[in-house]
Design a protein around this motif. Sequence first.
Motif, PDB file in Angstrom:
ATOM      1  N   VAL A 263       0.891  -1.181   0.044  1.00 47.26           N
ATOM      2  CA  VAL A 263       0.106   0.155  -0.090  1.00 47.26           C
ATOM      3  C   VAL A 263       0.952   1.298   0.033  1.00 47.26           C
ATOM      4  N   GLY A 264       0.671   2.257  -0.990  1.00 45.45           N
ATOM      5  CA  GLY A 264       1.423   3.301  -1.024  1.00 45.45           C
ATOM      6  C   GLY A 264       0.354   4.526  -0.929  1.00 45.45           C
ATOM      7  N   TYR A 265       1.090   5.740  -0.629  1.00 47.57           N
ATOM      8  CA  TYR A 265       0.427   7.038  -0.661  1.00 47.57           C
ATOM      9  C   TYR A 265       1.110   8.112  -1.025  1.00 47.57           C
TER      10      TYR A 265
ATOM     11  N   ALA B 122      -0.610  -0.713  -4.623  1.00 48.25           N
ATOM     12  CA  ALA B 122      -1.825  -0.286  -4.638  1.00 48.25           C
ATOM     13  C   ALA B 122      -2.086   1.136  -3.910  1.00 48.25           C
ATOM     14  N   THR B 123      -2.708   1.899  -4.757  1.00 46.95           N
ATOM     15  CA  THR B 123      -3.200   3.255  -3.905  1.00 46.95           C
ATOM     16  C   THR B 123      -4.560   3.386  -4.082  1.00 46.95           C
ATOM     17  N   VAL B 124      -5.062   4.592  -3.469  1.00 41.33           N
ATOM     18  CA  VAL B 124      -6.369   4.940  -3.306  1.00 41.33           C
ATOM     19  C   VAL B 124      -6.931   5.257  -4.872  1.00 41.33           C
ATOM     20  N   ALA B 125      -7.794   4.984  -5.464  1.00 37.89           N
ATOM     21  CA  ALA B 125      -8.197   4.990  -6.967  1.00 37.89           C
ATOM     22  C   ALA B 125      -7.024   4.818  -8.091  1.00 37.89           C
TER      23      ALA B 125
ATOM     24  N   GLN C 149      -0.667  -0.324  -9.589  1.00 39.03           N
ATOM     25  CA  GLN C 149      -0.688  -1.195 -10.623  1.00 39.03           C
ATOM     26  C   GLN C 149      -2.161  -1.741 -10.128  1.00 39.03           C
ATOM     27  N   ARG C 150      -2.649  -1.345  -8.993  1.00 40.98           N
ATOM     28  CA  ARG C 150      -4.212  -1.688  -8.794  1.00 40.98           C
ATOM     29  C   ARG C 150      -4.858  -0.579  -7.762  1.00 40.98           C
TER      30      ARG C 150
ATOM     31  N   ILE D   6      -9.502  -4.317  -4.556  1.00 45.64           N
ATOM     32  CA  ILE D   6      -8.625  -5.702  -4.218  1.00 45.64           C
ATOM     33  C   ILE D   6      -9.542  -6.509  -3.585  1.00 45.64           C
ATOM     34  N   THR D   7      -9.757  -7.702  -4.079  1.00 41.42           N
ATOM     35  CA  THR D   7     -10.746  -8.592  -3.571  1.00 41.42           C
ATOM     36  C   THR D   7      -9.869 -10.073  -3.666  1.00 41.42           C
TER      37      THR D   7
END
Length: 318
Positions: A8-10, A42-45, A60-61, A66-67
């Motif tokens: 998770v990035g931001y 993965a990041t928000v939006a 990438q996501r 993410i499920t």
Amino acid sequence: MNRRVVIVGYPDVELLDVASPGDAFASANRAGARPPYTVELATVAAATIRSSCGITLVAQRELERITGPVDTLIVAGGHGHVAAREDPRLVDEVRRIARGSRRVVSICTGVSVLAAAGLLDGRRVATHWRHAAEIAARFPAVTFDPVPLYISDGRLHTSAGVTSGLDLSLSLIADDHGPTLARKVAQTLVTYLHRPGDQAQISMFLSTSPPGSRVVRDLVAYITGNLDADLSAAALAARAGISVRHLRRLFTGQLGTTPGRYVRAARTEAVAHLLASSDLPLDTIARRCGFGSTETLREAFRDRYGTSPARGRQAAGR
């Protein structure tokens, strides 16, 4: 099935907190990990984000999409962690994904986001020593320990700053695929395999400001580069061209300790690194680090680390 790793990035994330675990898992694949890892940022939006060093990262996501099963959820740290933990979208998604993850990991200040998600209440966790007090004040239900490199508690794994994320990643790889494959990864990345989690974040050589005295600075450099030499107070004083009394006064004033105690601590820390990074027998390590015998080495190691060299080596996965 592949082991799915979601990082998770931001905005303003620490680049190494993303790249270090990512490269470790990718290297494990090249070393023969079966099942292999797949790594996704993965990041928000699915927003493209700018890291703290200015390099742009393309997600990438989309975090919200993410499920399915996630093997390892990793929340990276960085200067943007305060804004990240205040972002309800990010925190909610981390909480949701964590419920379906085999293990949950934070690197450095990424622990802020896990705490905001309510995943750490009543737990003892690691984080960067510089930020521990601020984060602890914000989340009083969590015990933040600024000393160890990383802490593993069931499926929860938290690490200190930056490079300790690599130590934790090697530990996770060893858990999944055994120490032999983790050793191959460490060799590929040219790092220790792997520093034990309870090792202190700050080396004695970095924990204080450089001595103001040129004499002390030169002697410290000589000590660290010649641990097997005669480092008695008399020998050090002669090398510096001063009296033993003046030498002791300088060390006490500049380093807060005597020359003898400083030398013993430097030698013992070198022992800890050799135990964690090599298979050298204890008598060889004792000679290299300037101890007269394995018995004096054991005594010094136990005094500094509260455990035996054998247990220290075992904790390092050797």
